[in-house]
Write an enzyme that holds these catalytic residues in place. Structure first.
Site, PDB file in Angstrom:
ATOM      1  N   ASP A 148       4.770  -0.199  18.002  1.00 52.55           N
ATOM      2  CA  ASP A 148       4.223  -1.316  17.248  1.00 52.55           C
ATOM      3  C   ASP A 148       2.804  -0.971  16.791  1.00 52.55           C
ATOM      4  O   ASP A 148       2.005  -0.437  17.573  1.00 52.55           O
ATOM      5  CB  ASP A 148       4.209  -2.589  18.097  1.00 52.55           C
ATOM      6  CG  ASP A 148       3.849  -3.811  17.286  1.00 52.55           C
ATOM      7  OD1 ASP A 148       4.760  -4.401  16.684  1.00 52.55           O
ATOM      8  OD2 ASP A 148       2.654  -4.176  17.246  1.00 52.55           O
TER       9      ASP A 148
ATOM     10  N   GLU B  83       6.068  -4.380  11.449  1.00 57.08           N
ATOM     11  CA  GLU B  83       5.305  -3.204  11.866  1.00 57.08           C
ATOM     12  C   GLU B  83       5.912  -2.558  13.098  1.00 57.08           C
ATOM     13  O   GLU B  83       5.274  -1.756  13.785  1.00 57.08           O
ATOM     14  CB  GLU B  83       3.844  -3.596  12.144  1.00 57.08           C
ATOM     15  CG  GLU B  83       3.627  -4.468  13.371  1.00 57.08           C
ATOM     16  CD  GLU B  83       3.772  -5.952  13.102  1.00 57.08           C
ATOM     17  OE1 GLU B  83       3.237  -6.746  13.875  1.00 57.08           O
ATOM     18  OE2 GLU B  83       4.433  -6.326  12.109  1.00 57.08           O
TER      19      GLU B  83
END
Length: 600
Positions: free
Chosen positions: A460, A503
């Site tokens: 992430d 993301e």
């Protein structure tokens, strides 16, 4: 469903279409029952009759009939349906179609017999056996209900269920519908002019445009309009003053409409079907002739002469009225195949065996044609005296096969492209969530089957929302693209790196322990941290947090992803820009110490 419709129509008819004489114009419930029985299987017909019985009892008693009279009327209703379907469907029990004149005749006979039996039973049940008026009115209402309602329902169901639909011109359908509506309104919406001929004209027009279905819809629409006009007092039958006689005249009018429209519609449908069949057969015949292009030939070894049929001459582009037969090749076979043809024929003569050959020729017009020929030798007194065969122009077939091969190759390429697009993230060009989850499921199954390790990395981007808010989505997209490139180049051969969404990324690492996955992840983390972000996207820096999970026995995709997500959350909670391993027992402390040590 049919039992419910039966109840609704019965209640509606008793409530709205009864006159002061107690006579209804039409009994649509009989048509509903008949249609339901025609559309049901033999086994379900008894069930439908059993369901109709209590419904009929309830409706009749609700409108004032005693239990005994209601039972008698129910018996009449049930038996009329049973008799009708028994006569209409016969021994085979199958329902016909209303575009078949023979079936229509059988349907009408069944309706007459069932209506007569129903009227007789009802008159006995009500004590009106000596009343011709009651017998006639009951017979006529049931008969009209069967004639008008049943065909509409049966044809409607068949039309919806048919796989092949007839294509109609929408503009013609709209025009016919508009004309029919105007005709019906003009006829039954006023009492000044008896325009009873208008619906007849309209039904002929609609039948011509829409066939049997159009005729049935028009019959139903005229029946509804006639019924409403009697109720509200706008019936155009002003030349009949007696209300009872007006009902009888309307019933006769509806019978006339039915008799003058449905049989011709069925004959028209049959005629159109026959014409379509003729056109289809003609097209098939023409296609077969065009495909065949067959001729026969014979070559006499004694006289060195050939005999060709007209079809043979046509294949070679020659005029049967002018040109003569020649040797099979006569200079037309392309050079590279001449030897093959001669050797095939020579071998057939020497071996005295049938032969087949294929070649390409240039006809008299210089066109390239592909041919196939099969034949045998003629033997007289133990000697081969001639060769004969059948020759076929297979140019279209060869061309079609080649085109098919090209189209197949093109289709396979398009399919592969579509597959790639469906499994590729459009922004980053790496695997998307669908591809990742499909691959993860297969790898988990393989890991359990082959008893090999399997680990995953969940990644992430730290503070990604802040990047988007401060620098815009274009910069955020560039960050995701760079990270996708890093992941694709950092992983081993056979690993899969993709974008789960937003993301968040995922790396699937077959045959990798948690420690191996951690080292790969740590290398990816360092390379991301050390990337020249100010030059790339005018950022001070970009870091990532990672979670590692190793597949355990009994894990599926959800549980393995959850373990990696839990480890990723711990990395985020512990300050980001780090990697955490989910241990076998779910603990992350040991994993965190291992990575901390590797970072030092």
């Amino acid at each position: 469903m049919f039992a419910g419709l039966y109840a609704v129509f019965a209640a509606f008819s008793l409530a709205t279409t009864q006159t002061e004489h107690g006579i209804a114009l039409i009994w649509p419930s009989s048509g509903v029952l008949f249609a339901g029985l025609l559309l049901s299987t033999r086994q379900s017909r008894l069930l439908l009759l059993a369901l109709i019985a209590p419904v009929s009892m309830a409706v009749n008693m609700a409108f004032g009939a005693t239990f005994a009279i209601a039972a008698g009327l129910t018996l009449a209703n049930v038996l009329e349906g049973a008799i009708a379907v028994a006569i209409a469907c016969g021994l085979d029990g199958r329902c016909g179609r209303f575009d078949d004149p023979r079936w229509i005749a059988r349907f009408v006979i069944a309706s007459v017999c069932a209506s007569a039996a129903s009227a007789l039973i009802a008159s006995v049940a009500t004590g009106a056996i000596d009343s011709p008026t009651f017998l006639y009115s009951w017979f006529k209402t049931v008969f009209l209900g069967m004639l008008i309602v049943a065909p509409v329902i049966v044809t409607g169901v068949h039309t919806v269920s048919d796989r092949t639909r007839i294509a109609f011109d929408r503009r013609k359908i709209l025009a016919a519908g508009l004309f029919a509506t105007v005709s019906i309104v003009a006829t039954f919406g006023q009492t000044d002019y008896p325009l009873l001929f208008l619906p007849v004209v309209a039904i002929v027009f609609v039948t011509f445009i829409a066939g049997v279905a159009g005729a049935l819809v028009m019959i139903c629409a005229i029946t509804i309009a006639a019924t409403i006009s009697l109720i509200v007092g706008t019936s155009p039958i002003t030349f009949v003053s007696d209300p009872l006689q007006k009902i009888y005249f309307t019933q006769f009018y509806l019978l006339t409409i039915f008799a003058s429209s449905l049989p011709p519609a069925a004959l028209l449908a049959r005629s159109r079907a026959q014409m379509a069949e003729i056109e289809l057969r003609k097209a098939q015949h023409d296609a077969a002739q065009a495909f065949a292009h067959v001729g026969h030939w014979r070559y006499c070894l004694r006289t060195n002469t050939s005999q060709w049929s007209d079809g043979m001459l046509a294949i070679y582009g020659l005029d049967p009225k002018v040109d003569r037969a020649r040797n099979l090749e006569h200079g037309s076979i392309v050079e590279e195949l001449e030897g093959h043809v001669r050797e095939t024929l020579k071998k057939a003569v020497l071996d005295r065996q049938p032969f087949t050959l294929a070649a390409r020729i240039l006809n008299a017009q210089g066109e390239s044609r592909y041919i196939e020929s099969a034949g045998d030798v003629e033997i007289e007194n133990g000697k081969v005296v001639a060769i004969f065969g059948v020759l076929k122009d297979v140019t279209n077939h060869v061309t079609a096969l080649r085109q098919l091969a090209v189209e197949k190759e093109r289709a396979e390429a398009l399919a592969q492209k579509s597959q790639r697009l469906s499994e590729t993230d459009q922004l980053t060009g790496i695997a998307n969530r669908r591809k990742l989850l499909d691959t993860l499921g297969r790898e988990i199954a393989r890991s359990e089957r082959e008893h090999t390790d399997l680990s995953i990395l969940m990644i992430d981007v730290d503070h990604f929302k802040s990047i988007n808010d401060r620098f815009g989505h274009a910069v955020g997209d560039e960050v995701l693209k760079r990270l996708a490139n890093l992941g694709s180049t950092t992983l081993r051969k056979g690993d899969l790196f993709g974008r789960l969404g937003g993301e968040e990324f995922l790396a699937i690492l077959p045959s990798a322990s948690a420690e191996t996955a951690a080292h790969i992840g740590e290398r990816l983390r360092r390379e991301c941290e050390e990337l020249d972000w100010p030059k790339i996207a005018k950022l001070d820096g970009v870091t990532i947090s990672l979670g590692v999970a190793m597949c355990q026995f009994g894990y599926d995709e959800t549980s393995l992803l959850h373990a990696a997500d839990t480890a990723l959350y711990e990395s985020k909670r512990s300050g980001r820009n780090r990697l955490t391993i989910a241990d076998r027992d779910g603990s992350i402390e040991k994993a965190a110490k291992l990575i901390s040590a590797s970072r030092r």
